[in-house]
Design a protein around this motif. Structure first.
Motif, mmCIF file in Angstrom:
data_model
loop_
_atom_site.group_PDB
_atom_site.id
_atom_site.type_symbol
_atom_site.label_atom_id
_atom_site.label_comp_id
_atom_site.label_asym_id
_atom_site.label_seq_id
_atom_site.Cartn_x
_atom_site.Cartn_y
_atom_site.Cartn_z
ATOM 1 N N UNK A 16 71.065 -75.403 16.234
ATOM 2 C CA UNK A 16 69.977 -74.550 15.747
ATOM 3 C C UNK A 16 69.717 -73.357 16.671
ATOM 4 N N UNK A 17 69.489 -73.551 17.958
ATOM 5 C CA UNK A 17 69.305 -72.368 18.811
ATOM 6 C C UNK A 17 70.558 -71.511 18.925
ATOM 7 N N UNK A 18 71.723 -72.139 18.812
ATOM 8 C CA UNK A 18 72.940 -71.340 18.873
ATOM 9 C C UNK A 18 73.044 -70.420 17.656
ATOM 10 N N UNK A 19 72.814 -70.959 16.461
ATOM 11 C CA UNK A 19 72.876 -70.132 15.260
ATOM 12 C C UNK A 19 71.769 -69.072 15.288
ATOM 13 N N UNK A 20 70.655 -69.388 15.940
ATOM 14 C CA UNK A 20 69.600 -68.389 16.068
ATOM 15 C C UNK A 20 70.085 -67.185 16.873
ATOM 16 N N UNK A 21 70.998 -67.409 17.808
ATOM 17 C CA UNK A 21 71.588 -66.275 18.528
ATOM 18 C C UNK A 21 72.322 -65.348 17.554
ATOM 19 N N UNK A 22 73.026 -65.938 16.587
ATOM 20 C CA UNK A 22 73.739 -65.123 15.610
ATOM 21 C C UNK A 22 72.756 -64.367 14.722
ATOM 22 N N UNK A 23 71.606 -64.978 14.439
ATOM 23 C CA UNK A 23 70.550 -64.272 13.715
ATOM 24 C C UNK A 23 70.109 -63.037 14.489
ATOM 25 N N UNK A 24 69.947 -63.169 15.797
ATOM 26 C CA UNK A 24 69.545 -62.022 16.604
ATOM 27 C C UNK A 24 70.653 -60.971 16.626
ATOM 28 N N UNK A 25 71.907 -61.419 16.679
ATOM 29 C CA UNK A 25 73.031 -60.487 16.589
ATOM 30 C C UNK A 25 72.976 -59.710 15.279
ATOM 31 N N UNK A 26 72.639 -60.376 14.185
ATOM 32 C CA UNK A 26 72.515 -59.694 12.896
ATOM 33 C C UNK A 26 71.428 -58.629 12.945
ATOM 34 N N UNK A 27 70.305 -58.944 13.589
ATOM 35 C CA UNK A 27 69.234 -57.957 13.722
ATOM 36 C C UNK A 27 69.689 -56.744 14.538
ATOM 37 N N UNK B 50 75.555 -72.884 10.106
ATOM 38 C CA UNK B 50 76.443 -72.462 11.194
ATOM 39 C C UNK B 50 77.748 -71.910 10.644
ATOM 40 N N UNK B 51 78.332 -72.598 9.655
ATOM 41 C CA UNK B 51 79.567 -72.114 9.041
ATOM 42 C C UNK B 51 79.342 -70.746 8.393
ATOM 43 N N UNK B 52 78.229 -70.600 7.673
ATOM 44 C CA UNK B 52 77.911 -69.322 7.028
ATOM 45 C C UNK B 52 77.789 -68.199 8.070
ATOM 46 N N UNK B 53 77.064 -68.483 9.146
ATOM 47 C CA UNK B 53 76.815 -67.450 10.161
ATOM 48 C C UNK B 53 78.098 -67.015 10.859
ATOM 49 N N UNK B 54 78.914 -67.967 11.264
ATOM 50 C CA UNK B 54 80.073 -67.624 12.085
ATOM 51 C C UNK B 54 81.273 -67.189 11.260
ATOM 52 N N UNK B 55 81.471 -67.761 10.080
ATOM 53 C CA UNK B 55 82.597 -67.336 9.251
ATOM 54 C C UNK B 55 82.443 -65.902 8.761
ATOM 55 N N UNK B 56 81.201 -65.475 8.559
ATOM 56 C CA UNK B 56 80.954 -64.129 8.042
ATOM 57 C C UNK B 56 80.722 -63.091 9.130
ATOM 58 N N UNK B 57 80.629 -63.523 10.378
ATOM 59 C CA UNK B 57 80.317 -62.589 11.460
ATOM 60 C C UNK B 57 81.342 -61.466 11.598
ATOM 61 N N UNK B 58 82.664 -61.737 11.620
ATOM 62 C CA UNK B 58 83.615 -60.615 11.763
ATOM 63 C C UNK B 58 83.466 -59.569 10.664
ATOM 64 N N UNK B 59 83.312 -60.008 9.419
ATOM 65 C CA UNK B 59 83.153 -59.075 8.300
ATOM 66 C C UNK B 59 81.878 -58.255 8.461
ATOM 67 N N UNK B 60 80.789 -58.892 8.872
ATOM 68 C CA UNK B 60 79.524 -58.171 9.021
ATOM 69 C C UNK B 60 79.580 -57.173 10.178
ATOM 70 N N UNK B 61 80.304 -57.517 11.224
ATOM 71 C CA UNK B 61 80.482 -56.550 12.314
ATOM 72 C C UNK B 61 81.216 -55.315 11.804
ATOM 73 N N UNK B 62 82.181 -55.518 10.920
ATOM 74 C CA UNK B 62 82.916 -54.365 10.395
ATOM 75 C C UNK B 62 82.043 -53.533 9.458
#
Length: 484
Positions: free
Chosen positions: A289-300, A365-377
């Protein structure tokens, strides 16, 4: 007691053997590649004393003592909301994403707290040890991290058929405890206080007992530990051009255990492969949970960088641009929805804690990390090509070249060249730099690789619901139950 930043710094000036960039480190708190992240962790400690932050960072325990919310055992939904608020306060304060600061790794100890019945099968002392260590982490406010990944060696062979040190293992017992050899890759080990050390791959064989099936809390000032750290990003380029690289780069180390003695009171399980298998399967039931929250902050951060860029250039009303921004917003809210739903649908764990809904948390967690590369692009597209071609601050400051950069990077009276340069430098470091690439790859290391994340979803999803639904809708006979 809540420690101060200076007390934390003093606690890691313990003579530990650290190497980085080909040199031995004299003081990890002042070395240029470690100092920024040590200062970030010290800032978190100081926030607990700061009037502006302490109500978000701390709570009063039953004895009236002030403790860190990050270390509090979660027993109510409010505990989780408080933890989310505290973690978000930290990310905002350090102005970036810091992953390994303790709140995400103490949850791994809570997973073992839930497995006390299994520990009692081995030795009741181990169950006592886990309760004592969790209490000590709460009351002593230690910087607690996780030690998971071994060098591994040839994974087609068991460790007994190659150099046995490729997986950390016990080499002997003493009156005081066990002596271990091997190595672990650990984020923040060179500047943390202690680490929960355990196996992550189950190739110790089929025996009930194995010297490789061992878990313990190691004091990172222990004799025999060597910290061989990767080359850091801090100090390699000016902070004005790479603000995140110089502010929140978290340095990983290969921690070598060269016959390190672990006292019996610090051993959490030993030899019992059932306990080792349990912790492998439940390791992230809280820490995800706190780890995925880091990805939420990355999205922001990605949304903010992209939106400021299109606002600068007057494109925020363009429908194609709005579509891309909506993709980022949907990604962000998808993460937020999974985290919130996991808390709202939490239930009591075997140890009496409030455990986030595992199916929702692991799919999040799967949703956050699998989609991260695409969202960065997508964020790169919105920021435009200038994040990869903009000159550095020194060139902007040059009297001759700078006049032209001032002309072409100034958009209007509200967006002058220096603000444009700062925004592009931040976006470049977030999305395009060596640091950005490292952080993206780091996701494969920090919370297990994608196949293991998918396996966690498989273990926790309620498959019976869809089976019963279709059995009823298709009017299948009761005979099919035998095929489950």
């Amino acid at each position: 007691m809540i420690r101060t930043g200076d007390e934390y710094r003093e606690s890691i000036r313990d003579g530990r053997e650290i190497w980085i960039d080909g040199e031995k480190v004299d003081d990890v708190t002042t070395h240029p590649m470690f100092k920024p992240v040590v200062d970030a962790r010290a800032k978190i400690y100081d926030m607990a004393h700061d009037q502006a932050h302490k109500d978000v960072m701390t709570y009063q325990d039953d004895q009236g003592e002030t403790q860190a919310i990050a270390n509090k055992l979660p027993k109510t939904q409010q505990d989780w909301w408080d933890k989310r608020k505290s973690a978000e306060e930290v990310q905002k304060a350090v102005r970036g994403v810091v992953t390994r600061v303790g709140d995400e790794t103490i949850g791994e100890m809570w997973s073992l707290f839930d497995g006390q019945d299994i520990l009692n099968e081995v030795d009741p002392r181990f169950s006592d040890n886990i309760r004592r260590h969790i209490n000590r982490t709460i009351t002593a406010d230690t910087f607690h991290i996780s030690a998971n990944t071994d060098p591994k060696g040839d994974r087609s062979k068991p460790p007994q058929e190659q150099d046995p040190d490729m997986l950390l293992h016990v080499v002997k017992e003493t009156d005081n405890g066990i002596v271990v050899r091997g190595a672990k890759y650990e984020t923040a080990a060179a500047y943390a206080n202690q680490a929960f050390t355990k196996p992550t791959i189950a190739n110790w064989g089929n025996d009930t007992l194995s010297d490789y099936a061992v878990g313990f809390v190691v004091d990172l000032s222990s004799p025999g530990l060597k910290f061989i750290s990767r080359n850091g990003f801090a100090g390699k380029a000016p902070a004005e051009d790479y603000p995140l690289s110089n502010r929140v780069d978290e340095v990983e180390s290969l921690v070598v255990f060269d016959n390190v003695e672990i006292p019996w009171e610090d051993v959490l399980f030993y030899q019992h492969t059932k306990a080792a298998a349990f912790i492998r399967q439940t390791l992230h039931r809280y820490s995800a949970l706190p780890f995925v929250q880091r990805t939420l902050h990355m999205a922001d951060l990605m949304i903010g960088s992209a939106l400021w860029n299109v606002k600068q250039t007057g494109l925020e009303n363009n429908p194609a641009v709005q579509e891309k921004l909506a993709q980022l917003a949907s990604y962000r809210e998808g993460i937020n929805a999974h985290l919130s739903a996991a808390i709202l649908n939490a239930h009591e764990s075997p140890g009496g804690l409030l455990m986030p809904n595992q199916s929702l948390l692991m799919t999040g967690r799967v949703f956050a990390l699998n989609n991260l590369p695409q969202m960065m692009h997508v964020a790169r597209e919105l920021c435009g090509g200038q994040i990869c071609i903009t000159p550095d601050k020194a060139t902007f400051d040059n009297p001759e070249a700078g006049q032209w950069l001032d002309k072409f990077y100034s958009i209007n009276e509200n967006w002058v060249a220096d603000d444009r340069r700062k925004l592009l430098a931040f976006a470049r470091d977030l999305l395009n730099s060596d640091y950005a690439g490292h952080r993206l790859t780091f996701q494969l290391f920090a919370q297990s690789p994608p196949y293991a994340q998918a396996a966690a979803v498989y273990r926790n999803f309620d498959w019976e619901g869809p089976l019963d639904l279709v059995k009823d809708a298709a009017e299948l006979s009761d005979k099919v139950n035998g095929g489950r």
